[in-house]
Write a protein that holds these residues in place. Structure first.
Motif, PDB file in Angstrom:
ATOM      1  N   SER A 140      66.112  -0.506 -12.174  1.00 53.30           N
ATOM      2  CA  SER A 140      64.808  -1.299 -11.607  1.00 53.30           C
ATOM      3  C   SER A 140      65.090  -1.587 -10.471  1.00 53.30           C
ATOM      4  CB  SER A 140      64.253  -2.194 -12.549  1.00 53.30           C
ATOM      5  OG  SER A 140      63.928  -1.667 -13.878  1.00 53.30           O
ATOM      6  N   PRO A 141      64.753  -1.414  -9.321  1.00 56.61           N
ATOM      7  CA  PRO A 141      65.260  -1.792  -7.927  1.00 56.61           C
ATOM      8  C   PRO A 141      64.489  -3.215  -7.624  1.00 56.61           C
ATOM      9  CG  PRO A 141      63.712  -0.009  -7.598  1.00 56.61           C
ATOM     10  CD  PRO A 141      64.019  -0.149  -9.176  1.00 56.61           C
ATOM     11  N   MET A 142      65.264  -4.004  -6.762  1.00 58.21           N
ATOM     12  CA  MET A 142      64.711  -5.218  -6.243  1.00 58.21           C
ATOM     13  C   MET A 142      63.831  -4.964  -4.969  1.00 58.21           C
ATOM     14  SD  MET A 142      63.882  -8.591  -6.723  1.00 58.21           S
ATOM     15  CE  MET A 142      65.372  -8.950  -7.696  1.00 58.21           C
ATOM     16  N   PHE A 143      62.402  -4.829  -5.018  1.00 57.54           N
ATOM     17  CA  PHE A 143      61.507  -4.486  -4.059  1.00 57.54           C
ATOM     18  C   PHE A 143      61.417  -5.604  -2.874  1.00 57.54           C
ATOM     19  CE2 PHE A 143      60.493  -0.533  -5.935  1.00 57.54           C
ATOM     20  CZ  PHE A 143      59.690   0.110  -4.975  1.00 57.54           C
ATOM     21  N   ASN A 144      61.638  -4.911  -1.608  1.00 63.57           N
ATOM     22  CA  ASN A 144      61.203  -5.919  -0.316  1.00 63.57           C
ATOM     23  C   ASN A 144      59.934  -5.754   0.182  1.00 63.57           C
ATOM     24  OD1 ASN A 144      64.184  -6.952  -0.560  1.00 63.57           O
ATOM     25  ND2 ASN A 144      64.758  -4.911   0.316  1.00 63.57           N
ATOM     26  N   SER A 145      59.541  -4.386   0.446  1.00 61.16           N
ATOM     27  CA  SER A 145      58.249  -4.229   0.804  1.00 61.16           C
ATOM     28  C   SER A 145      57.834  -2.663   0.583  1.00 61.16           C
ATOM     29  CB  SER A 145      58.544  -4.255   2.562  1.00 61.16           C
ATOM     30  OG  SER A 145      59.396  -3.412   2.833  1.00 61.16           O
ATOM     31  N   ILE A 146      56.728  -2.469   0.917  1.00 62.32           N
ATOM     32  CA  ILE A 146      56.008  -1.131   0.426  1.00 62.32           C
ATOM     33  C   ILE A 146      54.824  -0.730   1.718  1.00 62.32           C
ATOM     34  CG2 ILE A 146      54.177  -2.044  -0.679  1.00 62.32           C
ATOM     35  CD1 ILE A 146      54.862   0.220  -2.665  1.00 62.32           C
TER      36      ILE A 146
END
Length: 292
Positions: free
Chosen positions: A63-69
């Motif tokens: 499960s990645p650590m999201f920065n932006s989308i």
């Protein structure tokens, strides 16, 4: 003379009062529909049909650590029979043919972090009615992942382009520029490990998972990343709204970054020939609340 002076002063006061009253404007702010994203590593992990899914045999995931989308398209739909484009289309991002084919223009994309407003539009722009589903076409993800190389663990940042086609000039990952100036199909990615100055990019050969629980009655176009999610209670617009409404699009990032294992240790090791097979998000749960 005293009478004339008094008359002049009285006229000046009257003139000032009228001018002051005319310049006063009451600004009434329209109630807004505000769209925000949330990234949830504990949310149920779904497959393309919106059914619970586990990691495929021979693969591993994290499960990645999201920065932006970023997203390219947003639509509210009344029910499971509503076809794509026949609901209330709230947003359709800029496209271009500079790379040849029609593609998402990444230079004009709205890129936001968790909890930041992706879109804010007057509620009156949303046709009156009852909406059961949300469809959002995700186009760009930026997140941190754990990587192992030569027995050492690192944290790297990946930019994942999951839109159907993306025209990219230059984009950056952790401050590292990647010059493209061309179209890139769904699955293009760029990667950097800032601590060691390592950068690379490539094209995923796997399948991008796009959960759609109403695929049987309302399929999505092939190659799109149009994730579909259902409100717990229908989103109803009467036309009499007086307050802002915030819609949260909660995306499942539960083991959403998946690769094929060579060294069976649950560690992502690109140098060992471990290839990414999926960078899709694993489900959408929309919700809403009235705010001041």
């Amino acid at each position: 003379m005293r009478i004339k002076l008094f008359a002049l002063v009285a006229f000046s006061i009257l003139n000032f009062s009228c001018t002051d009253e005319d310049d006063t404007q009451i600004v009434v702010e329209e109630p807004q529909l505000i769209i925000k994203f949330k990234f949830d590593p504990t949310q149920i992990r779904l497959n393309n049909l919106g059914q619970p899914s586990t990691v495929s045999a021979g693969n591993a995931a994290q499960s990645p650590m999201f920065n932006s989308i970023s997203a390219h398209y947003l639509e509210f739909t009344p029910n499971a029979l509503t076809q794509v484009g026949q609901g209330a289309v709230l947003y359709s991002g800029p496209s271009t043919t500079l790379g040849g084919a029609n593609a998402i223009d990444f230079s004009q994309a709205i890129v936001v972090g968790e909890g930041e407003a992706f879109l804010s539009i007057p509620l009156k722009n949303l046709p009156q009615g009852s909406y059961e589903y949300v469809r959002v076409s995700l186009s760009y993800q930026n997140y941190n992942i754990n990587v192992r190389a030569s027995g050492t663990d690192y944290v790297g940042t990946i930019a994942s382009f999951v839109g159907y086609n993306n025209y990219i000039t230059t984009h950056t990952v952790s401050g590292n520029p990647f010059v493209v100036n061309d179209d890139k199909l769904q699955g293009y990615w760029a990667f950097a490990i800032p601590s060691v100055g390592y950068t690379t990019s490539g094209q995923s050969t796997g399948v991008t998972t796009v959960p759609n629980p109403i695929a049987a009655t309302s399929p999505i176009p092939s190659g799109s990343c149009l994730v579909t999610g259902k409100f717990a209670n229908n989103f109803v617009v009467t036309g009499n709204e007086t307050k802002n409404v915030e819609v949260q699009l909660s995306l499942s990032i539960n083991n959403s970054f998946e690769w094929h294992e060579v060294n069976v240790d649950g560690k992502f090791e690109p140098a060992a020939g471990e290839n990414v097979v999926d960078m899709g998000l694993r489900g959408l749960i929309p919700s809403f609340r009235v705010i001041n």
